[in-house]
Each structure stands twice: as structure tokens, then as C-alpha cells.
Design an enzyme around this catalytic site. Structure first.
Site, PDB file in Angstrom:
ATOM      1  CE  LYS A  79     -41.129  24.902 -26.578  1.00  0.00           C
ATOM      2  NZ  LYS A  79     -41.425  23.507 -27.092  1.00  0.00           N
ATOM      3  CB  SER A 159     -38.371  21.394 -25.820  1.00  0.00           C
ATOM      4  OG  SER A 159     -39.670  21.576 -26.608  1.00  0.00           O
ATOM      5  CB  SER A 183     -41.631  19.022 -26.538  1.00  0.00           C
ATOM      6  OG  SER A 183     -40.312  18.584 -26.917  1.00  0.00           O
TER       7      SER A 183
END
EC number: 6.3.5.7
Length: 490
Positions: A79, A159, A183
């Protein structure tokens, strides 16, 4: 060899160990798949094929010498929230420009130290603020899943949308993600993958771009419960560079996955039966209870009376911490700078052009609730509510070992379907409580809805008891027999 990308992490590690294929062959298969798919899915925002092949060759040398480590040769995605040395890290925000760290985050360093291979950086909501991944400066990723009979693009959640999309589309064996209010778990639920947020402090936050420091926690998104346990073992551990890191040993969680739930007490919180919850999610929750009962667990009803205050408390605490953390982005030391005719104009121009609309909204909320005259009314009160929520869990755990709930109030939705920010925030209704209380939570895919989209069940455990989460998740995974994959359209 094209099916190499469809392997689970556990199967890939076994194959590498048995020399059925090399890490280079496996990595090349993923690079080829990313090249073919990423223009459509937009999961990766930085691709690192040369770095990946160099790491794969080093892993092959280790395997040949009989020195293989825990993740030797396994290609993973990262990420864009994690600092990666010499690889651009922007938290998908314009304000970080082309920022390229000179150091590595602790979590990613631990993965590389165990032999993992980096395929690239994955898309996310800007500064991890969002539930749909549409606040990214690089545009939204596409969920590999689609509604039956529709070609409308759906969100993979947020997210960590890029992480979830990449794992679901077989663009990596697993991915790092982060969870501030859901998330990891919500994107996992939306994409038919497994995501776990460990106890706050289990994984180091050093080198992670901060959103809300008392809520942020690293964790993996993977294809199976076993894969998530393998990755979490590698990601966690005490780190002196993070003052909130817990000096606790990392258990062998992989062993917990197959231990079953016989003799365990599973709590069902009545407050999670919310108004207008879709019948399919209610039915899946009931089915989950039945599966656990059939495997020897005792089901007990519990109450978490302050649950209804969790979302408002979260949307005070998180923006408040964000407004403090993001004050450092002023265009002076790194990232984007919009030159003004004086210092104040430079600050204002940099921040208004550098931050997207959702980040600006949360920074304004955060600054307001911390301001003189409102601090006591909002921020202090929210912290007191947070304590009440934790106490609810402590009382509930006197009667049970873990809780079973739905992960999300809906399946994946299409971009643009939730234009109202409050409607979007309500997506976190089942997940934020675990962050506010610092507890571990895992989402497991358990069924498809009437439109052919995955739905997840969530297990919330006691602090530092990820083992129970893995036991229950493993039992659900086995009972559900969820093997559905998205039909390839990309």
C-alpha cells in the site's frame, strides 16, 4: 505457467520450497499479469519490475543454498502508505509530490528480511481517508467483481482499495494494508478476500504515513485465512522506533487457523442489528452463527450499548488527530510547493492545491473540534465515549471469547452511488468499534449476494488474542467453502 498467479501464498511457498518453479518464474508471471491488467484495474500506482526480479533472483539463490526464510521468493504488493526506500511514496496525495523516501518502514523491512519480493505500490484513498478509494490522486481502482449482467465499475472499498483489488485479481500473492476505521476489513469484504487488523500496537507504525495515530494499524489482505496468518506473523513484532509498539512476542498464528471452535463461546452483539440492514446480510449472519454452532461453539447474546456512539466519536477523534499529523505538510521541506508572494500565501496555496476535497473536509472538522471553546464539547467527550466503548467490550468478553458480526452493511457499491459524505461514513458502522477499542478484527468472505457480489463476516477478538480470531475465521472459511472468483472482464 500462467496459473502461477492463482496460487495462494501458502501453496506458492510450498511450490518454491519444492523447486516446482522459481521465484523468478513466479515474479515474471505476476509482472506479466500486472502489465496486462493494471491499465484497467488501476491497482498499482508504482510498478517495480526490475526491483522485483532482482529480489526474486536473490530469493532463488537463498532457496538453492537451503537458506530459505519464511516468505522466500513470494511476490507481494505494498500500500502506498508505507515508506519504501528509493521507491516513490505519496499516500496517493498531491501534497507529497514525487517524495521518495531514503528509508524503509518497519513493516516492509520485516517482509523483505523474510525474503518477500516487492511488485510495486498499491492505490489507496488520499492519506487513507475514505471508504471507496475515490479520493486517490491517481484515480480510483476498479473492483474485479461486477454485478451480474452489469458492466458498471464498483469500488473495491477503501482506503486499502488497491490492495484488495490486486489480491482479488491475482496481481500479487498478498498485500500490506492499513486500518484506521475499517480500511482493511471493508475492502476485504467487498472483494471476497481476507483482511485482518491486529491489536493496536502489534505492528509498528514507523514509516507509515500517519492519518490518526491512536487508530492506525498495519495488517495484510490475502486470499485465505491461512495466508493472512502467514503475512501477519511476518508484519508484527516489537519496534523501538514506535513508542506505541507493544513488547509482545508474535505467536504462531498459522497454527490457530485449523484448531476449530469446539468449546469456544461466540458473542452476538444485539446492537449490530441496525435499521435497514439488507436481508441478505442478516441471513448470512444467522448462517454464520449456525456454522459455528455446528462446529461445537456455544453462542451467547451480548450487549455493546455504546455502539451507536462509535461512528460520531470516530469522526471526531480521527479528524482531530489528522489535523495535527497533517500540519507538517506545508511545502517547506518536501513534496509539492505552491510559491506565494509571502509565507502565509505559500502555506495556503500549497495546502489548498496539495490536499483533495475529502482530506480538506476532515482537516477542517479536526481543527474545529480541537479549537478553543470546542475542545471539551467535542474532542474530550469523544475520548470519554471511546473509553465507554472499550468497557463494553471488556464486559462482553467476560461471557465470550470472540464476537461475530457482519463486516459491512452492504456489498460493494458503484462509484457515485454514495455522493453524500455521511452516507459514505456509515459504511464503517460495523468496523470502527474495533479501532476505537484497539482490538483485533478479521473479515472472511462467506457468501455471494443476489447480484453475485461477495459478502464478509467479521470476527472481533480480545486484545492480543488474534489466535481466537484466526480460529473462528478458519472455521467460517471451512464451513462457507467460499471459492468464488470474479469473472475476468479486465
Amino acid at each position: 505457467m500462467t496459473d502461477l498467479t492463482k496460487l495462494t501464498l501458502a501453496a506458492a511457498l510450498d511450490g518454491l520450497s519444492a523447486k516446482a518453479f522459481s521465484s523468478r518464474e513466479l515474479t515474471e508471471a505476476f509482472i506479466k499479469e500486472i502489465e496486462a491488467s493494471n491499465d484497467t484495474l488501476n491497482a498499482y500506482v508504482v510498478k517495480t519490475p526490475e526491483k522485483a526480479l532482482a529480489m526474486a533472483d536473490a530469493a532463488d539463490a537463498k532457496i538453492a543454498a537451503g537458506e530459505a526464510r519464511a516468505l522466500e521468493g513470494a511476490p507481494l504488493g505494498v500500500k502506498d502508505l508505507y515508506c519504501t526506500k528509493d521507491v516513490r511514496t505519496t499516500a496517493c496525495s498531491n501534497i507529497l509530490g514525487e517524495f521518495t523516501p531514503t528509508y524503509e518502514s518497519t513493516v516492509t523491512q520485516q517482509l523483505w528480511d523474510r525474503g518477500a519480493v516487492m511488485l510495486g505500490k498499491l492505490n489507496m484513498d488520499e492519506f487513507a481517508m475514505g471508504s471507496s478509494n475515490e479520493t486517490s490522486r491517481f484515480g480510483p481502482p476498479a473492483n474485479p467483481w461486477r454485478r451480474e449482467g452489469s458492466n458498471q465499475n464498483l469500488t473495491p472499498g477503501g482506503s486499502s482499495g488497491g490492495s484488495a483489488a490486486a489480491v482479488a485479481a491475482d496481481l500479487c500473492l498478498g498485500a500490506t494494508a492499513s486500518d484506521t476505521g475499517g480500511s482493511i476489513r471493508q475492502p476485504a469484504s467487498f472483494t471476497g478476500t481476507v483482511g485482518i487488523k491486529p491489536t493496536y500496537g502489534r505492528a509498528s507504525r514507523y514509516g507509515m504515513v500517519a492519518f490518526a495515530s491512536s487508530l492506525d494499524q498495519a495488517g495484510p489482505i490475502a486470499k485465505t485465512v491461512e495466508d493472512s496468518a502467514i503475512l501477519l506473523e511476518a508484519m508484527c513484532g516489537h519496534d523501538a522506533k514506535d513508542s506505541t509498539s507493544l513488547p509482545e512476542p508474535v505467536p504462531a498464528w498459522r497454527e490457530s487457523v485449523k484448531q476449530g471452535v469446539k468449546g469456544m463461546k461466540i458473542g452476538i452483539p444485539k446492537e449490530y442489528r441496525v435499521d435497514n440492514m439488507p436481508d441478505e446480510i442478516e441471513a448470512l449472519w444467522t448462517q454464520g452463527v449456525k456454522w459455528l454452532e455446528e462446529q461445537g461453539a456455544e453462542i451467547v447474546d451480548v450487549s455493546l450499548p455504546h455502539t451507536k456512539y462509535a461512528l460520531p466519536a470516530y469522526y471526531i477523534v480521527a479528524p482531530a488527530e489528522a489535523s495535527s499529523n497533517l500540519a507538517r505538510y506545508d511545502g517547506m521541506r518536501y513534496g509539492t510547493r505552491v510559491q506565494g508572494d509571502n509565507l502565509v500565501n505559500t502555506y495556503e496555496g500549497t495546502r489548498s492545491e496539495g490536499f483533495g476535497a475529502e482530506v480538506q473536509r476532515r482537516l477542517m472538522i479536526g481543527t474545529y473540534v480541537l479549537s478553543s471553546g470546542y475542545y471539551d464539547a467535542y474532542y474530550l467527550r469523544a475520548q470519554k465515549v471511546r473509553t465507554k466503548i472499550l468497557n463494553d467490550f471488556i464486559e462482553a468478553y467476560e461471557k465470550c471469547d470472540a464476537l461475530l458480526t457482519p463486516t459491512c452493511p452492504s456489498a460493494a457499491f458503484a462509484y457515485g452511488e454514495k455522493a453524500d459524505p455521511v452516507q459514505m461514513y456509515l459504511n464503517d458502522i460495523f468496523t470502527v468499534t474495533a479501532n476505537l477499542a484497539g482490538l483485533p478484527g478479521i473479515s472472511v468472505p462467506a457468501a455471494l449476494d443476489s447480484q453475485g457480489l461477495p459478502l464478509g463476516l467479521q470476527v472481533i477478538g480480545k486484545a492480543l488474542d488474534e489466535a481466537s480470531c484466526f480460529r473462528v475465521a478458519g472455521a467460517i472459511e471451512e464451513a462457507a467453502g467460499f471459492v468464488a472468483k470474479p469473472q475476468k472482464w479486465w
